[in-house]
Design an enzyme around this catalytic site. Structure first.
Site, PDB file in Angstrom:
ATOM      1  N   GLU A  18     -10.597   5.558   7.416  1.00  0.00           N
ATOM      2  CA  GLU A  18      -9.416   6.277   7.761  1.00  0.00           C
ATOM      3  C   GLU A  18      -9.987   7.201   8.549  1.00  0.00           C
ATOM      4  O   GLU A  18     -10.052   8.519   8.011  1.00  0.00           O
ATOM      5  CB  GLU A  18      -8.832   6.654   6.643  1.00  0.00           C
ATOM      6  CG  GLU A  18      -7.371   7.208   7.189  1.00  0.00           C
ATOM      7  CD  GLU A  18      -6.200   7.534   5.847  1.00  0.00           C
ATOM      8  OE1 GLU A  18      -5.265   7.817   6.295  1.00  0.00           O
ATOM      9  OE2 GLU A  18      -6.771   7.322   4.872  1.00  0.00           O
ATOM     10  N   HIS A  76       1.407   5.308  -2.334  1.00  0.00           N
ATOM     11  CA  HIS A  76       1.178   6.280  -3.119  1.00  0.00           C
ATOM     12  C   HIS A  76       2.334   7.026  -3.816  1.00  0.00           C
ATOM     13  O   HIS A  76       2.591   8.124  -3.610  1.00  0.00           O
ATOM     14  CB  HIS A  76       0.392   7.369  -2.252  1.00  0.00           C
ATOM     15  CG  HIS A  76      -0.987   6.800  -1.710  1.00  0.00           C
ATOM     16  ND1 HIS A  76      -2.197   7.109  -2.347  1.00  0.00           N
ATOM     17  CD2 HIS A  76      -1.190   6.073  -0.426  1.00  0.00           C
ATOM     18  CE1 HIS A  76      -3.266   6.575  -1.724  1.00  0.00           C
ATOM     19  NE2 HIS A  76      -2.428   6.095  -0.395  1.00  0.00           N
ATOM     20  N   HIS A 132      -9.580   1.919   0.370  1.00  0.00           N
ATOM     21  CA  HIS A 132      -9.339   2.738   1.411  1.00  0.00           C
ATOM     22  C   HIS A 132     -10.719   2.935   2.528  1.00  0.00           C
ATOM     23  O   HIS A 132     -11.420   3.201   2.238  1.00  0.00           O
ATOM     24  CB  HIS A 132      -8.849   4.048   1.050  1.00  0.00           C
ATOM     25  CG  HIS A 132      -7.438   4.257   0.498  1.00  0.00           C
ATOM     26  ND1 HIS A 132      -7.170   3.343  -0.533  1.00  0.00           N
ATOM     27  CD2 HIS A 132      -6.572   5.073   0.969  1.00  0.00           C
ATOM     28  CE1 HIS A 132      -5.783   3.884  -0.888  1.00  0.00           C
ATOM     29  NE2 HIS A 132      -5.332   4.836   0.267  1.00  0.00           N
ATOM     30  N   HIS A 177       0.875  -1.305   0.073  1.00  0.00           N
ATOM     31  CA  HIS A 177      -0.181   0.042   0.040  1.00  0.00           C
ATOM     32  C   HIS A 177       0.768   1.235   0.077  1.00  0.00           C
ATOM     33  O   HIS A 177       1.647   1.720   1.165  1.00  0.00           O
ATOM     34  CB  HIS A 177      -1.017   0.087   1.407  1.00  0.00           C
ATOM     35  CG  HIS A 177      -1.962   1.274   1.209  1.00  0.00           C
ATOM     36  ND1 HIS A 177      -3.263   0.990   1.215  1.00  0.00           N
ATOM     37  CD2 HIS A 177      -1.809   2.399   1.187  1.00  0.00           C
ATOM     38  CE1 HIS A 177      -3.953   2.140   1.361  1.00  0.00           C
ATOM     39  NE2 HIS A 177      -2.947   3.032   1.589  1.00  0.00           N
ATOM     40  N   ASP A 222       2.672   3.233   2.797  1.00  0.00           N
ATOM     41  CA  ASP A 222       1.641   4.417   2.541  1.00  0.00           C
ATOM     42  C   ASP A 222       2.491   5.585   1.885  1.00  0.00           C
ATOM     43  O   ASP A 222       3.310   5.668   1.161  1.00  0.00           O
ATOM     44  CB  ASP A 222       0.943   4.664   3.900  1.00  0.00           C
ATOM     45  CG  ASP A 222      -0.407   5.211   3.721  1.00  0.00           C
ATOM     46  OD1 ASP A 222      -0.910   5.281   2.181  1.00  0.00           O
ATOM     47  OD2 ASP A 222      -1.138   5.711   4.370  1.00  0.00           O
ATOM     48  N   ASN A 223       1.933   6.553   2.448  1.00  0.00           N
ATOM     49  CA  ASN A 223       2.501   8.038   1.928  1.00  0.00           C
ATOM     50  C   ASN A 223       4.180   8.345   1.999  1.00  0.00           C
ATOM     51  O   ASN A 223       4.359   7.779   3.354  1.00  0.00           O
ATOM     52  CB  ASN A 223       1.553   9.215   2.269  1.00  0.00           C
ATOM     53  CG  ASN A 223       0.153   9.005   1.827  1.00  0.00           C
ATOM     54  OD1 ASN A 223      -0.474   8.110   2.223  1.00  0.00           O
ATOM     55  ND2 ASN A 223      -0.156   9.796   0.870  1.00  0.00           N
ATOM     56  N   LYS A 252       1.767  10.758  -5.612  1.00  0.00           N
ATOM     57  CA  LYS A 252       1.878  11.758  -4.800  1.00  0.00           C
ATOM     58  C   LYS A 252       2.854  12.173  -3.817  1.00  0.00           C
ATOM     59  O   LYS A 252       3.055  13.157  -3.322  1.00  0.00           O
ATOM     60  CB  LYS A 252       0.626  12.074  -4.068  1.00  0.00           C
ATOM     61  CG  LYS A 252       0.233  10.907  -3.095  1.00  0.00           C
ATOM     62  CD  LYS A 252      -0.865  11.245  -2.082  1.00  0.00           C
ATOM     63  CE  LYS A 252      -2.257  11.511  -2.733  1.00  0.00           C
ATOM     64  NZ  LYS A 252      -2.851  10.303  -2.891  1.00  0.00           N
TER      65      LYS A 252
END
Length: 440
Positions: A236, A83, A233, A81, A333-334, A86
């Site tokens: 959250e 991103h 998602h 998972h 994640d991010n 971005k």
């Protein structure tokens, strides 16, 4: 490694006295120690693992060898998972408030103003170079898929997937609010882009909106018609009333959905009453859904209030899910964007911090698959193990037990791919300075 360690030369060599998790092997190789490690010898030949045997049990003949002296050897990481479309935009679109609504607003603003194909491609490439250097072998990214951005980002992803195909296995799922599933024009764009550039995974963000069930029904129907998997998602949120996870699970059961489903975040689950939480967990287990927790990002975003220390860690009920038989994992994640100001797609960091945040410790061996075999299973990949006949892909460390492994960043790890130590290093942040707004 222990000085003066020299990695064996040639295409056929032996690594002696490697400490390998029994769970990372297809079958036990000798007795396991307190932490679940077996001490083994590994024969590598022409980029593959030719043999794994209990230490000292087999004569490999006259081959170059190195004594690991009980140092831990891991399979390569799987990151389920992320991103990468971005990532690394923090400098030009900060989120000093640090909460989820501010992160969402900042990302939307930056996407509208700056996400050209060239910008997305450069940041994706930077992210993949980082993940590769740290020892990731497979990665799933979510692609912001709203309006014109859908048609910009998906061809960029497809080009990256092809460029990296022999180094990192890449998967992608679209991300948009479940409300958009009711927009026929939007879904026509999504279907076209996934047909042309996707990897057979459909996704969205699920909130407790009035037409949630209708939007989910549309997504399930499309996935069934196309033979796609689903990746959501989910919840959250710090609101205990956010219960879309149960609705997703119930719909998967009702429809007898046959493909894999992966859900991420599920933050509100831990804040619900015990009986309500257990009903949801039971439904998730029955539906065969896998769950990925994102410990670093959710620790950053959730329960953030000015002037008040956070009261909870933002992560989901991973222990309870695992106890119910759910396939659970953690992921990056991010990275360096409004949702998370830090991170570098280093799954060693994710594991180390996940142990601290989620108490993924004793027994450590029970949780080690959360960064390799478990996400590989969720992604439908035959990865996360060291097995005879498989590629000689592994990570050599100095550590000899879990506290040593997780006490340090393992910045001196040796990432081995196809039997040879990798020379890849994480890229310099200055390489992004040429993109709009990213120079200091």
């Amino acid at each position: 490694m222990t000085a003066p360690f020299v990695y064996p030369s040639g295409k056929r060599y032996a690594l002696r006295q490697a400490r390998v998790l029994g769970r990372s092997l297809p079958k036990p190789e000798g007795p396991l120690d307190f932490d679940g490690f077996a001490t083994v010898d590994i024969l590598v030949d022409e980029g593959a693992i030719a043999k794994i045997a209990p230490a000292g049990a087999v004569d490999f003949g006259d081959v170059p060898e190195a004594a690991l002296s009980g140092r831990i050897v891991l399979p390569l990481f799987v990151d389920a998972h992320t991103h990468i479309d971005k990532g690394h935009i923090w400098r030009r679109k900060r989120n000093p408030v640090g909460d989820f609504p501010s992160a969402l607003a900042a990302a939307i603003e930056d996407r509208s103003a700056n996400w050209t194909a060239a910008d997305v491609a450069a940041r994706m490439e930077f992210s993949l170079r980082s993940a590769y250097a740290y020892g990731t072998t497979a990665l799933r990214t979510h692609i912001d898929s709203i309006g014109a951005q859908t048609r910009i980002s998906w061809p960029v992803f497809a080009e990256a997937r092809e460029r990296w195909r022999d180094r990192i296995t890449l998967q992608a799922a679209p991300i948009f609010s479940v409300d958009f599933a009711l927009d026929r024009s939007h879904m026509a764009d999504i279907e076209a882009m996934l047909d042309a550039h996707g990897t057979g995974i459909l996704g969205a963000v699920t909130y407790m909106v009035p037409r949630l069930r209708e939007g989910l029904k549309t997504l399930f129907e499309l996935a069934e018609r196309k033979g796609w998997e689903l990746d959501f998602h989910v919840d959250e949120s710090a609101d205990p009333a956010a219960r879309s996870l149960k609705i997703v699970a119930d719909m998967a059961i009702e429809r007898r959905f046959a493909r894999r489903i992966l859900v991420g975040h599920c933050c509100s689950l831990v804040l619900q009453e015990d009986d309500e939480r257990q009903k949801t967990i039971d439904a998730v287990a029955r539906a065969g859904i896998s769950v990925v927790s994102l410990p670093m990002c959710n620790l950053f975003l959730q329960d953030r209030h000015p002037g008040r220390t956070p009261r909870w860690r933002g992560v989901t009920a991973l222990h309870e899910l695992k106890a119910a038989g759910v396939n659970v994992m953690i992921a990056s994640d991010n990275t360096r964007d409004p949702f998370y100001a830090f991170g570098d797609l280093d799954m060693m960091e994710t594991w180390r911090e996940g142990v601290r945040i989620l108490h993924l410790d004793y027994p450590f061996a029970d949780w080690a698959p959360a960064v390799a075999a478990a996400p590989a299973r969720a992604m439908g990949l035959d990865l996360g193990q060291l097995r005879p006949g498989g590629r000689a892909d592994m990570i050599l460390t100095r550590a000899r037990d879990f506290p040593e492994l997780l006490a340090r960043p393992q910045s001196d790890r040796i990432v081995v791919r196809n039997g040879q130590p990798s020379t890849a290093e994480p890229p310099d942040y200055a390489e992004l300075d040429g993109l709009k707004g990213l120079a200091p």
